[in-house]
Design a protein around this motif. Structure first.
Motif, short mmCIF file in Angstrom:
data_model
loop_
_atom_site.label_atom_id
_atom_site.label_comp_id
_atom_site.label_asym_id
_atom_site.label_seq_id
_atom_site.Cartn_x
_atom_site.Cartn_y
_atom_site.Cartn_z
N ASP A 40 0.81 -1.21 0.00
CA ASP A 40 0.00 0.00 0.00
C ASP A 40 0.85 1.27 0.00
O ASP A 40 0.31 2.37 0.07
CB ASP A 40 -1.00 0.03 1.17
CG ASP A 40 -0.38 -0.39 2.49
OD1 ASP A 40 0.84 -0.56 2.54
OD2 ASP A 40 -1.14 -0.55 3.45
N LYS A 41 2.15 1.11 -0.10
CA LYS A 41 3.04 2.24 -0.27
C LYS A 41 3.70 2.11 -1.65
O LYS A 41 4.34 1.11 -1.94
CB LYS A 41 4.11 2.30 0.82
CG LYS A 41 5.03 3.49 0.70
CD LYS A 41 6.05 3.52 1.84
CE LYS A 41 6.97 4.73 1.71
NZ LYS A 41 8.00 4.76 2.78
N ALA A 42 3.52 3.13 -2.47
CA ALA A 42 4.04 3.05 -3.84
C ALA A 42 5.56 3.09 -3.86
O ALA A 42 6.17 3.79 -3.05
CB ALA A 42 3.48 4.20 -4.67
N PRO A 43 6.19 2.34 -4.77
CA PRO A 43 7.64 2.50 -4.96
C PRO A 43 7.98 3.94 -5.31
O PRO A 43 7.13 4.68 -5.84
CB PRO A 43 7.93 1.55 -6.14
CG PRO A 43 6.80 0.58 -6.14
CD PRO A 43 5.60 1.33 -5.66
N GLN A 44 9.20 4.34 -5.03
CA GLN A 44 9.61 5.74 -5.20
C GLN A 44 9.39 6.24 -6.62
O GLN A 44 9.09 7.41 -6.84
CB GLN A 44 11.08 5.89 -4.82
CG GLN A 44 11.58 7.31 -4.80
CD GLN A 44 13.03 7.41 -4.35
OE1 GLN A 44 13.77 6.43 -4.42
NE2 GLN A 44 13.44 8.58 -3.90
N SER A 45 9.51 5.34 -7.59
CA SER A 45 9.41 5.76 -8.99
C SER A 45 7.98 5.86 -9.50
O SER A 45 7.75 6.37 -10.60
CB SER A 45 10.19 4.78 -9.87
OG SER A 45 9.69 3.46 -9.68
N ARG A 46 7.00 5.39 -8.72
CA ARG A 46 5.62 5.36 -9.18
C ARG A 46 4.87 6.62 -8.76
O ARG A 46 5.08 7.16 -7.68
CB ARG A 46 4.90 4.12 -8.63
CG ARG A 46 5.47 2.79 -9.06
CD ARG A 46 5.07 2.43 -10.46
NE ARG A 46 3.67 2.15 -10.60
CZ ARG A 46 3.16 0.96 -10.94
NH1 ARG A 46 3.98 -0.06 -11.14
NH2 ARG A 46 1.87 0.79 -11.09
N VAL A 47 3.94 7.05 -9.62
CA VAL A 47 3.12 8.23 -9.33
C VAL A 47 1.64 7.89 -9.29
O VAL A 47 0.82 8.76 -9.03
CB VAL A 47 3.38 9.35 -10.36
CG1 VAL A 47 4.81 9.85 -10.27
CG2 VAL A 47 3.08 8.87 -11.79
N ASP A 48 1.28 6.64 -9.56
CA ASP A 48 -0.12 6.24 -9.55
C ASP A 48 -0.50 5.74 -8.16
O ASP A 48 0.30 5.74 -7.23
CB ASP A 48 -0.37 5.15 -10.59
CG ASP A 48 0.44 3.88 -10.31
OD1 ASP A 48 1.54 4.00 -9.73
OD2 ASP A 48 -0.01 2.79 -10.67
N ASP A 49 -1.75 5.29 -8.02
CA ASP A 49 -2.19 4.62 -6.79
C ASP A 49 -1.76 3.16 -6.93
O ASP A 49 -2.48 2.33 -7.50
CB ASP A 49 -3.71 4.73 -6.65
CG ASP A 49 -4.22 4.20 -5.31
OD1 ASP A 49 -3.59 3.25 -4.78
OD2 ASP A 49 -5.24 4.69 -4.81
N PRO A 72 -0.21 2.85 -19.33
CA PRO A 72 1.13 2.92 -19.92
C PRO A 72 2.14 3.45 -18.92
O PRO A 72 1.78 4.09 -17.92
CB PRO A 72 0.94 3.89 -21.10
CG PRO A 72 -0.27 4.71 -20.74
CD PRO A 72 -1.17 3.78 -19.95
N ALA A 73 3.40 3.20 -19.23
CA ALA A 73 4.48 3.62 -18.32
C ALA A 73 4.43 5.11 -18.04
O ALA A 73 4.75 5.56 -16.93
CB ALA A 73 5.83 3.24 -18.92
N SER A 74 4.02 5.91 -19.02
CA SER A 74 3.99 7.36 -18.85
C SER A 74 3.00 7.80 -17.78
O SER A 74 3.11 8.92 -17.26
CB SER A 74 3.63 8.03 -20.18
OG SER A 74 2.36 7.59 -20.64
N GLU A 75 2.03 6.95 -17.44
CA GLU A 75 1.02 7.30 -16.44
C GLU A 75 1.35 6.77 -15.05
O GLU A 75 0.74 7.22 -14.07
CB GLU A 75 -0.35 6.79 -16.88
CG GLU A 75 -0.90 7.46 -18.13
CD GLU A 75 -2.28 6.96 -18.50
OE1 GLU A 75 -2.93 6.29 -17.65
OE2 GLU A 75 -2.72 7.21 -19.64
N VAL A 76 2.27 5.83 -14.95
CA VAL A 76 2.56 5.25 -13.64
C VAL A 76 3.96 5.57 -13.12
O VAL A 76 4.22 5.44 -11.93
CB VAL A 76 2.36 3.72 -13.65
CG1 VAL A 76 0.94 3.35 -14.02
CG2 VAL A 76 3.35 3.03 -14.57
N PHE A 77 4.86 6.01 -14.01
CA PHE A 77 6.22 6.31 -13.60
C PHE A 77 6.51 7.80 -13.69
O PHE A 77 5.94 8.52 -14.52
CB PHE A 77 7.23 5.56 -14.47
CG PHE A 77 7.32 4.10 -14.21
CD1 PHE A 77 7.79 3.63 -12.98
CD2 PHE A 77 6.96 3.17 -15.17
CE1 PHE A 77 7.88 2.27 -12.72
CE2 PHE A 77 7.05 1.81 -14.92
CZ PHE A 77 7.51 1.36 -13.70
#
Length: 331
Positions: free
Chosen positions: A17-26, A264-269
């Motif tokens: 429930d904690k996103a990896p540092q590189s992720r910007v999504d939920d 896509p990667a552009s929406e999650v990273f």
């Protein structure tokens, strides 16, 4: 009419429930959405079981997994999975590489609650209603630091097909990896008794291969946690195994990889951060090369050059200066 059986296969879900540092999504909701898709696929295809090959949770420390997250996982499997889930523990499912701690972990809670079954040695049966039966055996090998190919040469019973699920590195040629673990060799494993090998642990998708009549499924992680080139281009996949025994006794084995519907990667990273890190890495490599070309007598010039690298953070320049000054004083 043939006797048929189908399994849905997933691995390295790394739910957290904690996103990896590189992720910007939920990140958690993205994980749950992928799990829901896999459950729905199992229902559409009439899977007799879902085979989970380990690292279901990401955080090894039990205290870093929230009760709410575990509850959401439980609710999702009750609602979206039509068949049992057999889970083969991976190295992220217990701390200190010690499986004795499994009962204290979130995965142990799922076992105790009956949401998952622990993958040991199981036999599944199907018949065509006319006396023709199909027997498939599934054996799990939970993570340990190193296996040998000989450990997979199991004694056969009366099963028609033997499937082995192992949470360990494996590749066609095998070999040493990262200095601590060895990848098993498909070529060597093809001499062992199982008909189908399913691997987890390595997040890279190596696809499905057949060697010497033996089948290998190694589809990589269901999630894309780290911002590496592979995760920028890879679409996560899960697997399906179909087995059929005809009225004449012939066996038909079919392995398929199924793409998940993911953003896509552009929406999650954080791709801007990725580009900054790449540029900084190139600059550092270039700077190191320039240092290597300097004469020992040029130390004072190096001090000035490091101080002038204002495009690097102050703490980076300070660290470089301290190292150089220490080297100068000891020479």
């Amino acid at each position: 009419m043939s006797a048929k059986m189908s399994f849905t296969v997933r691995t390295d879900c790394h739910v957290h429930d904690k996103a990896p540092q590189s992720r910007v999504d939920d990140y958690l909701q993205t994980c749950l959405n992928s799990l829901r898709q896999i459950g729905e696929h199992a229902e559409r295809t009439g899977a007799i079981a879902v085979l989970d090959n380990g690292d279901f949770f990401h955080a090894k420390a039990a205290t870093k997994n929230s009760h709410l997250m575990v509850r959401e996982v439980i609710d999702l499997h009750r609602e979206s999975y039509p068949c049992p889930v057999y889970c083969n523990p991976g190295n992220h499912d217990f701390p200190f590489n010690n499986i004795e701690y499994l009962d204290r972990q979130p995965l142990g809670v799922l076992f105790a609650a009956g949401i998952f079954e622990r993958m040991y040695d199981h036999t599944f049966n199907a018949d065509n209603g006319e006396g023709e039966s199909l027997k498939v055996r599934v054996v799990g090998f939970p993570y340990k630091r190193e296996f040998t190919e000989e450990e997979f040469d199991l004694d056969r019973g009366d099963e028609d097909v033997l499937i082995v699920c192992a949470h360990t590195f494996a590749s066609p040629k095998g070999g040493d990896l990262f200095g601590t673990e060895r990848a098993l060799s498909y070529y060597d494993l093809s001499e062992a008794s199982p008909d189908i090998f399913v691997f987890g642990h390595w997040h890279i998708d190596q696809g499905i291969q057949t060697l010497n009549g033996k089948h290998f499924m190694n589809l990589g992680s269901m999630t894309r946690g780290s911002l590496v080139q592979d995760n920028l281009t890879r679409i996560p996949r899960f697997g399906q195994i179909r087995i059929e025994k005809t009225v004449t006794g012939d066996l038909i084995v079919d392995l398929e990889a199924v793409e998940l519907e993911v953003p896509p990667a552009s929406e999650v990273f954080d791709l801007e951060r990725h580009e900054r890190l790449k540029a900084e890495t190139r600059d550092i490599e270039s700077f190191i090369e320039s240092l290597m070309l300097q004469d020992e007598d040029d130390s004072e010039d190096l001090l000035s050059e490091i101080e002038g690298l204002t495009n690097f953070k102050a703490e980076v320049r300070t660290t470089a200066l301290s190292y150089l000054q220490e080297a100068m004083s000891s020479s």
